[in-house]
Scaffold this motif. Sequence first.
Motif, PDB file in Angstrom:
ATOM      1  N   ALA A   1       1.221  -7.106  -2.932  1.00 36.24           N
ATOM      2  CA  ALA A   1       2.513  -6.927  -2.266  1.00 36.24           C
ATOM      3  C   ALA A   1       2.321  -6.154  -0.970  1.00 36.24           C
ATOM      4  O   ALA A   1       2.605  -4.955  -0.899  1.00 36.24           O
ATOM      5  N   PRO A   2       1.815  -6.819   0.081  1.00 39.74           N
ATOM      6  CA  PRO A   2       1.678  -6.137   1.380  1.00 39.74           C
ATOM      7  C   PRO A   2       3.031  -5.607   1.841  1.00 39.74           C
ATOM      8  O   PRO A   2       4.086  -6.161   1.501  1.00 39.74           O
ATOM      9  N   ALA A   3       3.000  -4.522   2.601  1.00 35.91           N
ATOM     10  CA  ALA A   3       4.239  -3.899   3.060  1.00 35.91           C
ATOM     11  C   ALA A   3       4.181  -3.707   4.571  1.00 35.91           C
ATOM     12  O   ALA A   3       3.111  -3.540   5.149  1.00 35.91           O
ATOM     13  N   ILE A   4       5.349  -3.722   5.191  1.00 33.79           N
ATOM     14  CA  ILE A   4       5.445  -3.464   6.623  1.00 33.79           C
ATOM     15  C   ILE A   4       5.640  -1.963   6.814  1.00 33.79           C
ATOM     16  O   ILE A   4       6.667  -1.407   6.417  1.00 33.79           O
ATOM     17  N   GLY A   5       4.640  -1.316   7.391  1.00 26.12           N
ATOM     18  CA  GLY A   5       4.673   0.112   7.584  1.00 26.12           C
ATOM     19  C   GLY A   5       5.206   0.513   8.947  1.00 26.12           C
ATOM     20  O   GLY A   5       5.824  -0.288   9.659  1.00 26.12           O
ATOM     21  N   LYS A   6       4.973   1.762   9.312  1.00 25.77           N
ATOM     22  CA  LYS A   6       5.467   2.296  10.585  1.00 25.77           C
ATOM     23  C   LYS A   6       4.968   1.452  11.758  1.00 25.77           C
ATOM     24  O   LYS A   6       3.834   0.990  11.764  1.00 25.77           O
ATOM     25  N   GLY A   7       5.873   1.245  12.714  1.00 26.77           N
ATOM     26  CA  GLY A   7       5.502   0.498  13.896  1.00 26.77           C
ATOM     27  C   GLY A   7       5.282  -0.983  13.663  1.00 26.77           C
ATOM     28  O   GLY A   7       4.694  -1.666  14.510  1.00 26.77           O
ATOM     29  N   GLY A   8       5.732  -1.490  12.502  1.00 31.44           N
ATOM     30  CA  GLY A   8       5.575  -2.911  12.213  1.00 31.44           C
ATOM     31  C   GLY A   8       4.209  -3.313  11.731  1.00 31.44           C
ATOM     32  O   GLY A   8       3.910  -4.509  11.592  1.00 31.44           O
ATOM     33  N   VAL A   9       3.351  -2.341  11.418  1.00 35.94           N
ATOM     34  CA  VAL A   9       2.000  -2.626  10.926  1.00 35.94           C
ATOM     35  C   VAL A   9       2.070  -3.125   9.487  1.00 35.94           C
ATOM     36  O   VAL A   9       2.855  -2.613   8.678  1.00 35.94           O
ATOM     37  N   THR A  10       1.244  -4.106   9.141  1.00 34.67           N
ATOM     38  CA  THR A  10       1.179  -4.591   7.764  1.00 34.67           C
ATOM     39  C   THR A  10       0.122  -3.816   6.995  1.00 34.67           C
ATOM     40  O   THR A  10      -1.035  -3.742   7.408  1.00 34.67           O
ATOM     41  N   TYR A  11       0.531  -3.206   5.874  1.00 34.48           N
ATOM     42  CA  TYR A  11      -0.406  -2.527   4.979  1.00 34.48           C
ATOM     43  C   TYR A  11      -0.881  -3.531   3.934  1.00 34.48           C
ATOM     44  O   TYR A  11      -0.080  -4.058   3.160  1.00 34.48           O
ATOM     45  N   GLU A  12      -2.187  -3.763   3.908  1.00 31.43           N
ATOM     46  CA  GLU A  12      -2.780  -4.653   2.928  1.00 31.43           C
ATOM     47  C   GLU A  12      -3.708  -3.857   2.014  1.00 31.43           C
ATOM     48  O   GLU A  12      -3.840  -2.637   2.146  1.00 31.43           O
ATOM     49  N   LYS A  13      -4.346  -4.528   1.072  1.00 32.70           N
ATOM     50  CA  LYS A  13      -5.201  -3.848   0.098  1.00 32.70           C
ATOM     51  C   LYS A  13      -6.218  -2.956   0.807  1.00 32.70           C
ATOM     52  O   LYS A  13      -6.837  -3.367   1.792  1.00 32.70           O
ATOM     53  N   HIS A  14      -6.367  -1.732   0.291  1.00 35.83           N
ATOM     54  CA  HIS A  14      -7.291  -0.728   0.812  1.00 35.83           C
ATOM     55  C   HIS A  14      -6.877  -0.221   2.193  1.00 35.83           C
ATOM     56  O   HIS A  14      -7.704   0.250   2.962  1.00 35.83           O
ATOM     57  N   ALA A  15      -5.571  -0.289   2.498  1.00 36.71           N
ATOM     58  CA  ALA A  15      -5.081   0.211   3.783  1.00 36.71           C
ATOM     59  C   ALA A  15      -5.157   1.730   3.874  1.00 36.71           C
ATOM     60  O   ALA A  15      -5.091   2.298   4.971  1.00 36.71           O
ATOM     61  N   GLY A  16      -5.276   2.388   2.753  1.00 36.60           N
ATOM     62  CA  GLY A  16      -5.380   3.839   2.723  1.00 36.60           C
ATOM     63  C   GLY A  16      -5.988   4.272   1.410  1.00 36.60           C
ATOM     64  O   GLY A  16      -6.224   3.461   0.511  1.00 36.60           O
ATOM     65  N   PHE A  17      -6.286   5.562   1.308  1.00 36.01           N
ATOM     66  CA  PHE A  17      -6.794   6.107   0.051  1.00 36.01           C
ATOM     67  C   PHE A  17      -5.984   7.343  -0.315  1.00 36.01           C
ATOM     68  O   PHE A  17      -5.601   8.129   0.546  1.00 36.01           O
ATOM     69  N   ALA A  18      -5.676   7.472  -1.590  1.00 36.01           N
ATOM     70  CA  ALA A  18      -4.963   8.637  -2.105  1.00 36.01           C
ATOM     71  C   ALA A  18      -5.932   9.516  -2.881  1.00 36.01           C
ATOM     72  O   ALA A  18      -6.814   9.018  -3.596  1.00 36.01           O
ATOM     73  N   LEU A  19      -5.784  10.817  -2.724  1.00 35.30           N
ATOM     74  CA  LEU A  19      -6.524  11.805  -3.497  1.00 35.30           C
ATOM     75  C   LEU A  19      -5.488  12.776  -4.061  1.00 35.30           C
ATOM     76  O   LEU A  19      -5.112  13.747  -3.411  1.00 35.30           O
ATOM     77  N   GLU A  20      -5.005  12.456  -5.252  1.00 32.83           N
ATOM     78  CA  GLU A  20      -3.881  13.167  -5.860  1.00 32.83           C
ATOM     79  C   GLU A  20      -4.409  14.249  -6.797  1.00 32.83           C
ATOM     80  O   GLU A  20      -4.823  13.958  -7.917  1.00 32.83           O
ATOM     81  N   THR A  21      -4.411  15.496  -6.345  1.00 29.80           N
ATOM     82  CA  THR A  21      -4.825  16.576  -7.235  1.00 29.80           C
ATOM     83  C   THR A  21      -3.784  16.711  -8.339  1.00 29.80           C
ATOM     84  O   THR A  21      -2.585  16.568  -8.116  1.00 29.80           O
ATOM     85  N   GLN A  22      -4.270  17.011  -9.572  1.00 32.85           N
ATOM     86  CA  GLN A  22      -3.390  16.840 -10.739  1.00 32.85           C
ATOM     87  C   GLN A  22      -4.025  17.407 -12.004  1.00 32.85           C
ATOM     88  O   GLN A  22      -5.204  17.746 -12.037  1.00 32.85           O
ATOM     89  N   ASN A  23      -3.205  17.456 -13.065  1.00 31.84           N
ATOM     90  CA  ASN A  23      -3.734  17.536 -14.419  1.00 31.84           C
ATOM     91  C   ASN A  23      -4.199  16.132 -14.796  1.00 31.84           C
ATOM     92  O   ASN A  23      -3.934  15.164 -14.081  1.00 31.84           O
TER      93      ASN A  23
END
Length: 349
Positions: free
Chosen positions: A293-315
């Motif tokens: 499910a690609p999404a249209i991000g800021k400025g009309g950019v398309t976010y596709e797979k591996h468009a970013g990485f999350a590092l969620e500190t957590q339990n």
Amino acid sequence: MSIQKSVFGVIDSQQVEAFEIESGTVHATIITYAAALSRLFVPDGKGGQVDIALGYDDLASYVQNRGSAGAICGRYANRIADAHFTLDGKIYSLSANEAPNHIHGGLGGFSKRVWTGEPDTANRAVRLTLNRPDGDEGYPGAVTATVTYTLTDDPALEIVMEATTDRPTVVNMAYHGYWNLAGHGSGHVRDQHLLIDADHYTPIGPGKIPTGELASVAGTAFDFRSPRPIGATIDDTTQLPEAGYDHNFCLNHNGQPLRRAARAVDPVSCRGLEIWTDQPGVQFYTANHFGKAPAIGKGGVTYEKHAGFALETQNFPNAPNIPHFPSAVLRPGETYRHVMRIPFFVAEA
């Protein structure tokens, strides 16, 4: 220094505000929907500045798109198996929003709510507050949650999450931002280098629920103890069936109040960040959902797979159901506190 406040949108007759804060070469925008960090501009070594946080230009996109971009997730971030847990001998049933499991606090979790924001100009900070009632999404106890975003001189972004309750409950709040150190609209992050300070991770079974094992990363696709490209083994579908990461790493303890979770660098721009925390784990997620499910991000950019990485500190995920995982129980009179500190730097070319 001033903190600029504006109207970002309206949802269910509630006004969503945006706060802009600045400290030297770094400036951020926080919105009150999901208490989300929607923009974060950081410098490189050439006098340039770029927004490295994936996000959206309008409120409707935050509401409609999957992935909790930039959001604070809770009451319990990540997954709880079979959408239930036992506390003090009583079973609590939660909303099964990733059937049969529960994820990120449910259908109406913290990342789906409008928080109340207050600027703190003296400290270059914004503090957001959310009150949720007893029984919310099935959880016991009325909870007051806060998150404070602060820009420091280092430069760094500090995120402090806190919560109190009037009945015993479980809490695991997490910042769910996606980073792309080349710029949020620059494409995939497979070539960006990552180190994770973890000798072990929690293997997963069906529904991405941890098996309960603490497994060594040695010799696996999960070994980021030395910096290497995020995409080095990402296509090894024998270990990563989705051709992407969505796994909890058990952070090494350094004996200090904060431990380093990770260090990431874009080898082209030389932009880098580290993540420090007081939490026992970090979820490394490579935005796999954008593949379907690609999404249209800021400025009309398309976010596709591996468009970013999350590092969620957590339990750890499913900790309320696995006794040897760190406890997630919060009782009246206690304060849940989760510190995440993110310094930015320019690496040597």
